[in-house]
Write a protein that holds these residues in place. Sequence first.
Motif: not given
Length: 356
Positions: A176, A246, A217, A155-157, A346-347, A152
Amino acid sequence: MISPRRTVYRLLYGTRYDKVPWGQRVYVRPGERQVREFQWRLLLRRAPVISLDDYRKRIPLGEIEEFLSCMMCGESRQQPLFEPTGGKGWRYHVVRCPSCGFLYRNPNVRPERLGDLYANSYSKFLTGDYAENRQRRYRLVMESFTPVFDDGTGRRLLDFGCGAGLFLQLAEQRGFDAVGVDLSPDSVQQANERLQKAKAYFGAPGDVPEIAAGGFDVVTLWSVLAHLPRPLEDFATFRRLLAPGGVLMILTVNARSLLLKAYGSTWSGFTKNHLMFYSSRTLPALLRRTGFAGVAYAPHYGDTVEAGTTRLSPQLKERLERNVRRSDGGNMMRAIAFADDEAVARWGDKLKIHKL
């Protein structure tokens, strides 16, 4: 005293499946998946479909409740199916939308009264027996969606419905920049006592300027989706809060579960505070209408089986995994929604993406 139901199973199967966790037995006992699927089809064929006006005349309305049409497709007709009950006298009615198959509580709780369900020491539930293996469950789900949660850093969660902060604790350990919100004030207090860098807030995302600004994110909903009385509004908010690329992670009870089809009103997913019940067939409508680009699912074989604390023979494990994949994905639905094509690129390499 052995229950009549257990006696029947003993006569049919003996004791060979007694060491299989209760929630997985329907997937490993020979022929049971087919029987439960037939049982479900028969229930749907026999249950009447009535107008909302007729339904209103039959069902009493509680002080904090309102009658609804289907949130997913707008259908007003109702197919009453279940009446879950529990301790301290709670009872409610679950209906099915005859058009899209969505299951929901009707009458439902009015949004402005939702806090009534969580105001009285809800954190005692979240940190008692319920919490014993929660972080193990979080780790298993995160592993099923690797590499989204692997690192993390930078990255913002946002953990929506963060409870007592058990997941936020893991998120901050993984690097994160994490925050959470919850409607239980005592849960938020306990979360902040537990956390070092992450922060929990009482209220809704719009109540906290740091959260309302968006740019996350990852947004996580751990056993929260079934509690939302206005999912379209909430998911539109989640989509707005996500940064480009995101993702939204969802863990919720699975309304296609063989356990639901087997046990009906006594299904473990029908708890006091659950309002709506989703599956891989109804969740896409919610995501599509709120601007998400795609969704992927991961099967749930049971926490103790996946963690290795319950050891099944190779034959039983293979049968369990095969039946879960062929039928419903397991008693819990694990899903990850992609905000846009950038998120998919991306994921999504290791996941089977269903484009919306």
